[in-house]
Design a protein around this motif. Sequence first.
Motif, PDB file in Angstrom:
ATOM      1  N   PRO A 190      -9.085   6.949   0.813  1.00 43.93           N
ATOM      2  CA  PRO A 190      -9.166   7.858  -0.517  1.00 43.93           C
ATOM      3  C   PRO A 190      -7.837   8.137  -0.641  1.00 43.93           C
ATOM      4  N   ASP A 191      -6.750   8.166   0.318  1.00 43.72           N
ATOM      5  CA  ASP A 191      -5.498   8.696   0.257  1.00 43.72           C
ATOM      6  C   ASP A 191      -4.457   7.689   0.129  1.00 43.72           C
ATOM      7  N   THR A 192      -4.885   6.294   0.056  1.00 46.08           N
ATOM      8  CA  THR A 192      -3.968   5.135  -0.133  1.00 46.08           C
ATOM      9  C   THR A 192      -4.426   4.166  -1.247  1.00 46.08           C
ATOM     10  N   TRP A 193      -3.326   3.678  -1.966  1.00 46.36           N
ATOM     11  CA  TRP A 193      -3.621   2.726  -2.889  1.00 46.36           C
ATOM     12  C   TRP A 193      -2.992   1.486  -2.906  1.00 46.36           C
ATOM     13  N   GLU A 194      -3.389   0.326  -3.390  1.00 42.38           N
ATOM     14  CA  GLU A 194      -2.715  -0.792  -3.147  1.00 42.38           C
ATOM     15  C   GLU A 194      -1.863  -1.109  -4.750  1.00 42.38           C
ATOM     16  N   VAL A 195      -0.621  -0.972  -4.806  1.00 41.14           N
ATOM     17  CA  VAL A 195       0.124  -1.344  -5.900  1.00 41.14           C
ATOM     18  C   VAL A 195       0.724  -2.565  -5.956  1.00 41.14           C
ATOM     19  N   GLN A 196       0.539  -3.324  -7.167  1.00 45.54           N
ATOM     20  CA  GLN A 196       0.921  -4.795  -7.236  1.00 45.54           C
ATOM     21  C   GLN A 196       2.034  -4.703  -8.472  1.00 45.54           C
ATOM     22  N   GLY A 197       2.901  -5.716  -8.180  1.00 47.49           N
ATOM     23  CA  GLY A 197       4.210  -5.735  -8.912  1.00 47.49           C
ATOM     24  C   GLY A 197       4.690  -7.185  -8.674  1.00 47.49           C
ATOM     25  N   ARG A 198       5.734  -7.548  -9.612  1.00 46.93           N
ATOM     26  CA  ARG A 198       6.546  -8.687  -9.409  1.00 46.93           C
ATOM     27  C   ARG A 198       7.270  -9.213  -8.320  1.00 46.93           C
ATOM     28  N   GLY A 199       7.756  -7.961  -7.420  1.00 50.69           N
ATOM     29  CA  GLY A 199       8.590  -8.371  -6.440  1.00 50.69           C
ATOM     30  C   GLY A 199       8.783  -7.390  -5.615  1.00 50.69           C
ATOM     31  N   GLU A 200       9.307  -7.548  -4.554  1.00 53.10           N
ATOM     32  CA  GLU A 200       9.705  -6.345  -3.570  1.00 53.10           C
ATOM     33  C   GLU A 200      10.796  -5.439  -4.304  1.00 53.10           C
ATOM     34  N   ARG A 236      -3.482  13.846  -4.729  1.00 49.59           N
ATOM     35  CA  ARG A 236      -3.741  14.016  -6.037  1.00 49.59           C
ATOM     36  C   ARG A 236      -2.421  13.641  -6.790  1.00 49.59           C
ATOM     37  N   LEU A 237      -1.411  14.439  -6.159  1.00 50.02           N
ATOM     38  CA  LEU A 237       0.034  14.165  -6.766  1.00 50.02           C
ATOM     39  C   LEU A 237       0.508  12.633  -6.644  1.00 50.02           C
ATOM     40  N   VAL A 238       0.305  12.120  -5.544  1.00 52.97           N
ATOM     41  CA  VAL A 238       0.609  10.669  -5.570  1.00 52.97           C
ATOM     42  C   VAL A 238      -0.209   9.858  -6.405  1.00 52.97           C
ATOM     43  N   THR A 246       0.871  -1.336   0.064  1.00 50.58           N
ATOM     44  CA  THR A 246      -0.112   0.191   0.026  1.00 50.58           C
ATOM     45  C   THR A 246       0.761   1.041  -0.114  1.00 50.58           C
ATOM     46  N   ILE A 247       0.323   2.175  -0.999  1.00 53.42           N
ATOM     47  CA  ILE A 247       1.314   3.540  -0.943  1.00 53.42           C
ATOM     48  C   ILE A 247       0.279   4.390  -0.808  1.00 53.42           C
ATOM     49  N   GLY A 248       0.474   5.628   0.161  1.00 50.29           N
ATOM     50  CA  GLY A 248      -0.218   6.678   0.599  1.00 50.29           C
ATOM     51  C   GLY A 248       0.476   7.880   0.811  1.00 50.29           C
ATOM     52  N   ILE A 249      -0.077   8.861   1.319  1.00 54.51           N
ATOM     53  CA  ILE A 249       0.400  10.101   1.543  1.00 54.51           C
ATOM     54  C   ILE A 249       1.092   9.851   3.028  1.00 54.51           C
ATOM     55  N   ASN A 250       1.933  10.883   3.108  1.00 48.90           N
ATOM     56  CA  ASN A 250       2.703  10.793   4.509  1.00 48.90           C
ATOM     57  C   ASN A 250       1.714  11.399   5.676  1.00 48.90           C
TER      58      ASN A 250
END
Length: 621
Positions: free
Chosen positions: A368-378, A344-346, A325-329
Amino acid sequence: MATRSDLRNVAIIAHVDHGKTTLVDSMLWQSGVFRDNQDVAERVMDSMDLEREKGITILAKNTAVRWQTPDGPVTLNIVDTPGHADFGGEVERALEMVDGVLLLVDASEGPLPQTRFVLRKALRKRLPVVLVINKVDRPDSRIAEVVDQTYELFLDLLDDPSADAAALDFPIVYASARAGRATLEQPADGTLPDNTDLQPLFETILSTVPPPTYTEGAPLQAHVTNLDASPYLGRLALCRVHQGELVRGATVAWCRADGSVERVRITDMMMTEALDRVPADKAGPGDIVAIAGIADITIGETLADPDDPKPLPVIRVDEPSISVTIGINTSPLSGQSGDKVTARLVKNRLDAETIGNVSIRVQNTERPDTWEVQGRGELQLAVLVELMRREGFELTVGKPQVVTQEVDGKRMEPVERVTIDVPDEYVGVVTQLLGLRKGRLEQMVNHGTGWVRLDYLVPARGLIGFRTEFLTETRGTGLIHHVFEGYEPWAGELRTRPRGSLVADRRGAVTAYACFNMQERGTLFVKPGTEVYEGMLVGENSRPEDMDVNATREKKLTNVRSSTADELERLVPPREMALEQALEFCREDECVEVTPAAIRLRKTVLAQTDREKLRARARRG
């Protein structure tokens, strides 16, 4: 079918650190791209700062060299691909651009997990393979044994060896990329090839990789395989022309991924010569070009004849297996070093990443200020966060989690194929570590040199945080490589980090007096003068549970003198963690605060009283 004998498109694929970028350097030098007195950096294809710092290739890039033959010059479009499993999406895109591959294998290490991954992709596309045994001059090289292992890998990956017998008839080139030498004759272990240049490699490429084929008079078809940007031209689409001719200033049909077709004009077009892009008026079948003029074009779409639009299949890549999860600080120290702190910028930055990176997915969460980002690895996700950090973003990044699937009502989780090389005295401790993580030993080979190779299948979540513990237990001597293998039923609960955290209970500056008392409790992450806040992790506890500590405690002064009052207090240097290590260290209730100036570990819930309430609620069930 017609062919273009003056052109070859080839990708260099291999496991990480087997010499791909170094080989491209040597090919560029020997094809006359650089002047003899020109000052050129090593690994010239690794142009990103992060690539140079980490010593790995992150983005696939192409270059073009001209090789003189008796029949005239031939242009070789060479695509340098990443070797790390986390950037497999770049490899899959690169294979859409080429007609053959160079498979590099280290003469000492032999085929490793990523070798299996990239070779599997090449064989599925039925691309001809040139095997290059690299680093033959290593003192510990074992050339004949590595060739046999590579043949075994081919047989293992071919679904039907009898039907694909031609794939086993591949040429073998023995090379030292750093020395710029190659030969077709197997040299003795640990010695340089007898030939003094790479001419045997160039000739083998020309005879093995087929020239591009096309149908004369066929309508235009050009596949978008990558994206780039120019400060003057805007978004650039990198295309491989399959049929017809692409002309600067012409109107073409833009076949979008959603099935719609739109007429657009190509405002500019460039081809690659060596490391530079030069203007081009037209491009034919097999050419790899960069075009401008289509602001919203994305990877996998097709440029076609406006009167007869025939789209090519959209590029598909393997699904993500790890998410964060990536969100604002949201920490009390937010906004002190970064200038991009709003949701908005993030979100705009994450959306921009999905356009150019086909293996990244971004999904909304309950907040609303956090999103789940999926990828192949750490590593892939850590590279994204590091890039955003350097661009001035302040972020809160959660603990990496595996992406599960539901198949026939069963919960399935990703499984990794792991290859470990360790001195034989550490085999027992490594076996014990992976046993706790539900790993299954597939094969164990003793090289007879005091080193043992272990092949495991391990649930992907069992490898989160494993690398640091593995290096500690093997005294930094062990080597580990892993690649996504597939999905298997959920393996049950795994042991998490064995030790708890030391958590600051108030805001302020860390004092030497407090550090001296805290270092008896565990390993510290901070030093005197560091600004901390309630809920921030200041160290790792020596016991399994968390402990709240006062990191700002000061020594009380009195007017009574003592003979022992001013004894020297020796502090152990704090443990400093890079971004990947910090993400690995996190527990489920912890996250990482990332800013341009600092990387801080913290609890998701900062207030001590709120954390106590959550723990009490969890105990009640």
